[in-house]
Motif scaffolding. Structure first.
Motif, PDB file in Angstrom:
ATOM      1  N   PRO A  59       1.803   6.299  -5.559  1.00 17.77           N
ATOM      2  CA  PRO A  59       2.972   5.413  -5.458  1.00 17.77           C
ATOM      3  C   PRO A  59       2.848   4.509  -4.238  1.00 17.77           C
ATOM      4  N   LYS A  60       3.050   3.230  -4.447  1.00 15.18           N
ATOM      5  CA  LYS A  60       2.856   2.239  -3.382  1.00 15.18           C
ATOM      6  C   LYS A  60       4.143   1.481  -3.116  1.00 15.18           C
ATOM      7  N   ARG A  61       4.182   0.827  -1.960  1.00 12.01           N
ATOM      8  CA  ARG A  61       5.358   0.091  -1.527  1.00 12.01           C
ATOM      9  C   ARG A  61       4.953  -1.309  -1.099  1.00 12.01           C
ATOM     10  N   MET A  62       5.861  -2.256  -1.301  1.00 13.92           N
ATOM     11  CA  MET A  62       5.696  -3.611  -0.777  1.00 13.92           C
ATOM     12  C   MET A  62       6.638  -3.751   0.405  1.00 13.92           C
ATOM     13  N   PHE A  63       6.098  -4.082   1.568  1.00 16.46           N
ATOM     14  CA  PHE A  63       6.857  -4.091   2.827  1.00 16.46           C
ATOM     15  C   PHE A  63       6.808  -5.493   3.415  1.00 16.46           C
ATOM     16  N   VAL A  64       7.972  -5.991   3.844  1.00 21.50           N
ATOM     17  CA  VAL A  64       8.057  -7.298   4.498  1.00 21.50           C
ATOM     18  C   VAL A  64       8.951  -7.162   5.719  1.00 21.50           C
ATOM     19  N   GLU A  65       8.474  -7.641   6.845  1.00 13.74           N
ATOM     20  CA  GLU A  65       9.279  -7.705   8.073  1.00 13.74           C
ATOM     21  C   GLU A  65       9.518  -9.171   8.392  1.00 13.74           C
ATOM     22  N   TYR A  66      10.767  -9.538   8.628  1.00 15.03           N
ATOM     23  CA  TYR A  66      11.110 -10.936   8.823  1.00 15.03           C
ATOM     24  C   TYR A  66      12.191 -11.067   9.872  1.00 15.03           C
ATOM     25  N   ARG A  67      12.338 -12.272  10.384  1.00 18.07           N
ATOM     26  CA  ARG A  67      13.351 -12.547  11.403  1.00 18.07           C
ATOM     27  C   ARG A  67      14.266 -13.658  10.911  1.00 18.07           C
ATOM     28  N   LEU A  68      15.578 -13.398  10.961  1.00 19.75           N
ATOM     29  CA  LEU A  68      16.584 -14.395  10.613  1.00 19.75           C
ATOM     30  C   LEU A  68      17.139 -14.994  11.900  1.00 19.75           C
ATOM     31  N   SER A  69      17.228 -16.312  11.943  1.00 23.22           N
ATOM     32  CA  SER A  69      17.747 -17.001  13.118  1.00 23.22           C
ATOM     33  C   SER A  69      18.796 -18.022  12.673  1.00 23.22           C
ATOM     34  N   ASN A  70      19.581 -18.475  13.651  1.00 23.16           N
ATOM     35  CA  ASN A  70      20.590 -19.520  13.438  1.00 23.16           C
ATOM     36  C   ASN A  70      21.701 -19.089  12.489  1.00 23.16           C
ATOM     37  N   LEU A  71      21.959 -17.801  12.416  1.00 24.07           N
ATOM     38  CA  LEU A  71      23.102 -17.334  11.635  1.00 24.07           C
ATOM     39  C   LEU A  71      24.384 -17.562  12.423  1.00 24.07           C
ATOM     40  N   ARG A  72      25.378 -18.116  11.779  1.00 28.53           N
ATOM     41  CA  ARG A  72      26.671 -18.262  12.451  1.00 28.53           C
ATOM     42  C   ARG A  72      27.315 -16.884  12.588  1.00 28.53           C
ATOM     43  N   SER A  73      27.677 -16.535  13.795  1.00 30.73           N
ATOM     44  CA  SER A  73      28.232 -15.203  14.014  1.00 30.73           C
ATOM     45  C   SER A  73      29.524 -14.989  13.234  1.00 30.73           C
ATOM     46  N   GLY A 128       0.819  -1.203   0.000  1.00 32.90           N
ATOM     47  CA  GLY A 128       0.000   0.000   0.000  1.00 32.90           C
ATOM     48  C   GLY A 128       0.852   1.251   0.000  1.00 32.90           C
ATOM     49  N   VAL A 129       0.231   2.362   0.373  1.00 33.23           N
ATOM     50  CA  VAL A 129       0.899   3.662   0.384  1.00 33.23           C
ATOM     51  C   VAL A 129       1.600   3.836   1.727  1.00 33.23           C
ATOM     52  N   ALA A 130       2.854   4.247   1.686  1.00 32.71           N
ATOM     53  CA  ALA A 130       3.638   4.456   2.910  1.00 32.71           C
ATOM     54  C   ALA A 130       3.771   5.946   3.183  1.00 32.71           C
ATOM     55  N   GLY A 131       3.737   6.305   4.472  1.00 29.22           N
ATOM     56  CA  GLY A 131       3.993   7.680   4.867  1.00 29.22           C
ATOM     57  C   GLY A 131       2.821   8.629   4.702  1.00 29.22           C
ATOM     58  N   ASP A 132       1.641   8.133   4.407  1.00 29.59           N
ATOM     59  CA  ASP A 132       0.453   8.987   4.263  1.00 29.59           C
ATOM     60  C   ASP A 132      -0.681   8.365   5.067  1.00 29.59           C
ATOM     61  N   GLU A 133      -1.038   9.022   6.162  1.00 24.98           N
ATOM     62  CA  GLU A 133      -2.040   8.451   7.062  1.00 24.98           C
ATOM     63  C   GLU A 133      -3.408   8.300   6.410  1.00 24.98           C
ATOM     64  N   ARG A 134      -3.691   9.075   5.389  1.00 25.56           N
ATOM     65  CA  ARG A 134      -4.990   8.975   4.735  1.00 25.56           C
ATOM     66  C   ARG A 134      -5.174   7.625   4.043  1.00 25.56           C
ATOM     67  N   TYR A 135      -4.068   7.015   3.625  1.00 25.65           N
ATOM     68  CA  TYR A 135      -4.147   5.753   2.901  1.00 25.65           C
ATOM     69  C   TYR A 135      -3.676   4.572   3.738  1.00 25.65           C
ATOM     70  N   GLU A 136      -3.331   4.848   4.986  1.00 26.88           N
ATOM     71  CA  GLU A 136      -2.769   3.784   5.802  1.00 26.88           C
ATOM     72  C   GLU A 136      -3.764   2.647   6.029  1.00 26.88           C
TER      73      GLU A 136
END
Length: 1166
Positions: A752-766, A707-715
């Motif tokens: 203008p719209k954006r595709m947003f993904v939030e994810y978590r990476l685990s078990n990465l070797r430091s 959707g639209v990012a940064g505009d509360e009217r379209y949130e």
């Protein structure tokens, strides 16, 4: 001015006089206007034209703004009255005065009285005037730097300056810096000024002792001898524990010193010797004062439960420094999370599924909700607990809980601005909106437009003490009462919690009131209102008594199996007030009385009375319950097969959320090392590519939207794409999305719209995550273009050197008895040319050799000779390692994959330098590699090419050493260890991932190559250790041999990194500038030496050819390599850092004495 006196063809003198008079009037008017303007803003003088030469106008301007003197005419900038007025208003105006007035005593005196640094703007005579300079330094001691050389040698002037600012010692004459009378008062005020003293004073113990008592870190500027004085170091660490970093190694192991340092600052443990960092009782005391000191313990104490419990009890954040085993320990983890809920992020995968632990975490730190697992984030109790502590964490709640009234109300009651994250339905619900506005009137912007248009509702919510009758008089009474009860919730709910009465029970009582005037006291005096409500004898008081008794009665009824609250309430409605008072005081006795009077009818949802006095049928019960207009608090539900009591709408029960089922735990097969929550966002025209990641790394999609990012009217129009992304995620292929409008629909056409993904990476070797910043391609383009040119030069030089080396070795092998005695790698022409090619790529290695101790009965050998052992070992960081070490160690052999010798051009070169091939596609490649190593060792002789090996077997981020593979240690022969550390602005570690600003990203070879070519310098430090001779036990056990060598190399690598980091902090600017100079000098020297070597070798070839033609045997140069290698025994301790600094590699520039031992940079160092 000609415009003020226009020429007229008239010859009438009277007419001319009139015109002159009018012009004079206009001139005076303009003058008065200019005068008025500069009195308001002196800088308006710049627009005044000819009036900039008018003294009255300029004087008025500088009296308002002294800096307006800049716009005055040269004549007025030489006017004493004007300049004095300007300087009095702002001392910096002195710089715009004429040269004569800048050297005027009165003007200068007025300026330095305002600010001593005004001495800078005065003339030479003023700077040499003792009275004026004394006034300046009395105002600001730093003004001493602008005094004349004569006065900077004046004892009284300097003493006056130091009295006001000890830092002024920097500008005093060198002779005065040798005077104890001058320097001691300054040192007693600020010990850090020790850095301005000459070497003799910094080697004076008494001077240093006075300095460190006020600034412990001043010991960094003392001489090495003084830093070995226990009395000085003790005083320093008592002032600042971090001063331990500058102590000699002996004192870093002294009990008194270490105890004092850690007592002042527990984090000073990092500079203590290994002995104290392994001492359990001592470490327990240190981490008990600051749990974060657990990071610096050694000897396995990070896996000691007693030590770690002491640390996390003090500081929950110490959990991250506990071993993986203890992060799976219930006691350790709960103690840490109880101190700091955010440590839930660092617990083991098993405990991450513990619901009770998560509840404890969000209770302590509501933002721990961000680290909850996907299943846990849907738990209503977890989310409600979190938002009750911080309403803004509602942003992490799933959509269904953002539409949950209980959760959202708890959020907006804590922070009204959390209304932004509620669902559209609840953002228009009266009770939610009123609670949000009551908590924060600014939540108005998040109310849905239709509800926002209700002006009186908005006024009701935003008023601090609303008048219900005035604001709700236009509403129908039932609606007004509901709105009133919703508004008064925030006033009475804290008191209800103390009384153990739920809001749902209290709300249905408030709905029984018939007028708004009766509810107004709940807002004005809520405590008195509730007390009065408790004493009421009418139906409302009866209902309130039932609500008050619920907390104590409901658990007892469940224990005695009398049914749930829904079945108990109808009977209580038939009780008298006296009986209900008994229920409030003694619930157990009240239930005993009820047992004698009632029984539960099977198949019915009501209680029936047996004694004949009160017999309630379902119809009678329904009629009696109608006394109350809102029975949400009853929670009535008809039993299966029973009588339905809820035909009327006002008897509909409230929906209740059942407690979440406990989550099943699963055993994670891999040990979690690094975990990060990250975000990815692309525009609607770009393809989103997430992953794939390295085997073993888990990726969990937390949330996604389009959707639209940064505009509360379209949130609110954003489309939740979380489920779709989770379904599309594939561990092998990753997640690839494009054409979002087709997948999800268009939520906002023409926007203008954006595709947003939030994810978590685990078990990465430091060790597989590099901590460095990658620059954009655009920023790198100029450097890449420049390097393309330098590479052409470097390749030409390297090719020429190779050709000369090839010819030289061919002639030598032809004329010699051994046709394979010489290799191209041995040629000085090739080595010089190859070194020049490295420098053309900005690769600037710096090598230091630890001295080889002399052994009685054996000859002394040069540490720089790398051909004393058949094998050289080094840690592996990136692709550059092999090339750099090949240049530094003069062409050792390396192991490469099978087929390398068949590659055109490269194969010929590889054969000439002695590459050993191994078929890595063969399942038995490991055995083949060991055989290749053994063959090399069997054929090796002292003075010949050694074999360069990387025992880690792969690259890492360079922050430590991985476990060694035992292949290099199977032959059981001596090895020459070396460690390297990259020191440039860009870390070239070849890892699978990089971390920048807390975000982990996968990197590939192409991106790595761009960064390599796009950075000018790639500097690194290489430290070569003495040869390591294995003991008999180590020869018999390659694993033991590998482990012991790794320990030696790890210690050396850690010391090297520490030295590099600490020196980089102290001399970052100087080191960068000097590196550039060194690079240019080394480049030119390398090219010149290379060409000289080529010319010399060409001459040698000619002489050899001539000797062959004459039939003479050419003289062979005596070999400089020893016939028998000598190295240090395995039990000999290596020389420590402060000893190596004196006998380190030859440096072009000698470091300051404060650098010898290393340590953290002084905060005030310039």
């Amino acid at each position: 001015m000609l415009l003020l006196f226009p020429v007229s063809p008239s010859t009438d003198p009277a007419r001319h006089l009139v015109m002159i008079d009018e012009a004079a009037q206009r001139l005076e008017a303009a003058r008065q206007e200019a005068l008025a303007a500069v009195k308001v803003d002196g800088l308006e003088l710049r627009k005044m034209g000819d009036f900039r030469a008018e003294k009255e106008v300029v004087l008025a301007a500088v009296q308002h703004t002294g800096m307006a003197l800049y716009y005055a005419s040269p004549a007025l900038r030489d006017d004493l009255e004007v300049v004095m007025a300007a300087v009095e208003q702002h001392w910096m105006a002195l710089q715009y005065a004429s040269e004569e007035l800048r050297d005027d005593f009165d003007v200068g005196l007025r300026a330095v009285k305002a600010n001593g640094l005004a001495l800078r703007e005065t003339g030479p005579q003023c700077k040499d005037n003792a009275n004026l300079v004394m006034e300046a330094v009395s105002n600001d001691g730093r003004a001493l730097q602008y005094a004349s050389e004569n006065l900077r040698r004046d004892n009284f002037v300097v003493m006056e300056a130091l009295k006001h600012d000890p830092e002024a010692l920097e500008f005093a004459d060198e002779e005065l810096k040798d005077s104890l009378e001058v320097i001691m008062p300054a040192l007693r005020r600020d010990g850090a000024v020790l850095r301005f003293l000459p070497d003799a004073m910094r080697d004076n113990g008494d001077v240093a002792l006075d300095a460190v008592q006020t600034c412990g870190l001043a010991v960094a500027y003392a001489s090495l001898r003084v830093r070995g004085d226990k009395e000085v170091i003790l005083a320093a660490v008592r002032a600042d524990g971090f001063a331990l970093a500058y102590a000699t190694q002996e004192l870093q192991g002294d009990e008194d010193v270490v105890d004092a340092a850690c007592g002042e600052n527990p984090l000073a443990l990092q500079y203590a010797s290994d002995r104290w960092r392994c001492e359990k009782d001592f470490v327990k005391g240190v981490v008990g004062n600051d749990g974060l000191a657990l990071e610096f313990v050694s000897g396995g104490l990070s896996n000691d439960k007693e030590v770690c419990m002491e640390a996390v009890s003090n500081t929950g954040a110490a959990l991250i420094h506990c071993s993986a085993q203890l992060r799976d320990d219930d006691d350790i983890v709960r103690t840490a999370v109880n101190n700091d809920g955010l440590q839930f992020l660092h617990v083991s995968p098993r405990l991450r599924h513990d619901r009770d632990l998560l509840l404890l975490a969000v209770k302590r730190s509501p933002r721990a909700l961000a680290h909850a697992l996907v299943d846990q984030i849907h738990d209503q109790e977890v989310v409600r607990t979190a938002v009750a502590g911080d309403g803004m964490v509602l942003v992490w709640a799933p959509e269904e809980l953002r539409d949950d009234e209980e959760v959202v109300y708890a959020a907006v009651a804590q922070n009204g601005l959390a209304l932004e994250y509620a669902s559209g339905r609840l953002r228009s619900k009266c009770e939610i909106v009123l609670a949000a506005l009551g908590q924060n009137p600014e939540a108005f912007v998040y109310v849905m437009p239709g509800t926002r248009d209700d002006v009186r509702l908005m006024a009701l919510g935003q008023a601090r003490r609303p008048k219900l009758q005035e604001m709700l008089e236009e509403r129908e009474l039932p609606t007004a009462l509901r709105m009133a009860s919703a508004r008064l919730r925030m006033f009475v709910e804290p008191l209800l919690q103390e009384l153990k009465i739920s809001w749902h029970d209290a709300r249905c009582v408030f709905h029984q009131f018939s007028t708004l005037e009766e509810l107004q006291p709940a807002i004005d005096e809520p405590k008195a209102f509730l007390e009065k409500l408790r004493r009421r004898e009418d139906e409302i008081g009866h209902a309130w008594a039932i609500a008050s008794a619920r907390f104590s009665l409901e658990p007892l009824a469940m224990q005695q199996k009398l049914g749930n609250w829904e079945e108990l309430v109808p009977v209580m409605l038939s009780c008298t007030r006296k009986e209900l008072q008994l229920a409030e005081g003694n619930g157990k006795r009240f239930l005993d009385i009820l047992k004698k009077k009632i029984r539960v009818a099977k198949g019915q949802s009501a209680w029936s009375v047996l004694d004949g006095e009160i017999t309630l049928t379902p119809a009678e019960l329904k009629a009696q319950l109608k006394v109350m207009s809102d029975l949400e608090f009853l929670g009535l539900r008809p039993a299966e097969g029973g009588v339905d009591l809820t035909n009327d709408q006002e008897l509909q029960p409230a929906e209740r959320s059942s407690p979440s089922e406990p989550l099943e735990t699963r055993q994670d097969q891999t040990q979690e090392t690094v975990s990060r929550t990250q975000q990815m966002e692309v525009n609607e025209l770009s393809t989103l590519q997430l992953g794939p990641f390295e085997a073993g790394v888990t990726c969990e999609i937390l949330r996604a939207w389009y959707g639209v990012a940064g505009d509360e009217r379209y949130e609110r129009r954003r489309i939740d794409a979380t489920i779709h992304c989770r379904n599309e995620w594939n561990p092998t292929r990753g997640l690839t999305l494009s054409n979002y409008n087709k997948l999800f629909g268009d939520p906002a056409p023409l926007r203008p719209k954006r595709m947003f993904v939030e994810y978590r990476l685990s078990n990465l070797r430091s060790c597989d995550v590099a901590n460095t910043r990658y620059e954009s391609r655009l920023a790198l383009a100029p450097v890449i273009a420049a390097k393309a040119v330098t590479n052409l030069v470097g390749v030409g030089v390297a090719g020429f050197g190779y050709a000369v080396g090839k010819v030289t070795t061919t002639v030598q092998n032809t004329l010699g008895s051994d046709t394979d005695a010489h290799h191209v790698a041995d040629s000085w022409a090739f080595q010089a040319a190859f070194s020049a090619w490295l420098k053309c790529n900005g690769i600037v290695p710096s090598v230091s050799f630890e001295p080889i101790p002399a052994v009685p009965g054996r000859p002394k050998f040069v540490a720089e000779d790398m051909r004393q052992t058949p094998i050289i070992l080094c840690n592996h960081v990136c692709y550059l390692d092999g090339m750099v070490l090949a240049s530094v160690f003069h062409g050792p052999k390396i192991i490469a994959m099978k087929g390398t010798l068949n590659v055109p051009v490269i194969g010929v070169f590889a054969k000439d330098i002695g590459v050993i091939e191994v078929d890595r596609s063969d399942p038995k490649s490991r055995a083949a590699t060991i055989k290749a190593i053994e063959d090399h060792v069997a054929n090796w002789q002292p003075g010949r090419q050694p074999l360069l090996l990387f025992p880690e077997g792969t690259t890492s981020n360079g922050q430590g050493l991985l476990e060694f593979r035992k292949g290099a240690f199977v032959p059981g022969v001596p090895v020459r260890p070396a460690v390297l550390c990259y020191t440039g602005s860009w870390d070239p570690a070849n890892t699978s991932y990089r971390e920048t600003d807390g975000k982990i990203q996968a990197i590939g070879d192409t991106e790595w190559a761009e960064q390599f070519l796009g950075h000018i310098f790639h500097s690194l430090q290489i430290r070569v250790l003495p040869p390591y001779e294995p003991s008999e036990e180590e020869k018999a056990d390659p694993q033991l041999y590998a482990s012991n060598v790794r320990k030696v190399m790890s210690d050396a690598h850690a010391e090297l990194r520490k030295e590099v980091e600490l020196k980089a902090k102290q001399h970052s600017i100087q080191a960068f500038a000097q590196k550039g100079v060194d690079f240019v000098e080394d480049l030119s020297t390398g090219v010149v030496n290379g060409m000289s070597s080529v010319i010399q070798k060409t001459r040698d070839i000619g002489s050899l050819g001539a000797a062959a033609l004459l039939g003479r045997q050419p003289d062979r140069p005596a070999s400089g390599s020893p016939t028998t290698p000598v190295w240090e025994g395995a039990g000999t301790r290596r020389t420590r850092l402060h000893q190596r600094a004196a006998s380190n590699r030859s440096r072009r520039h000698k470091p300051e004495s404060g650098d010898a031992a290393g340590g953290p940079a002084m905060p005030d160092e310039r």
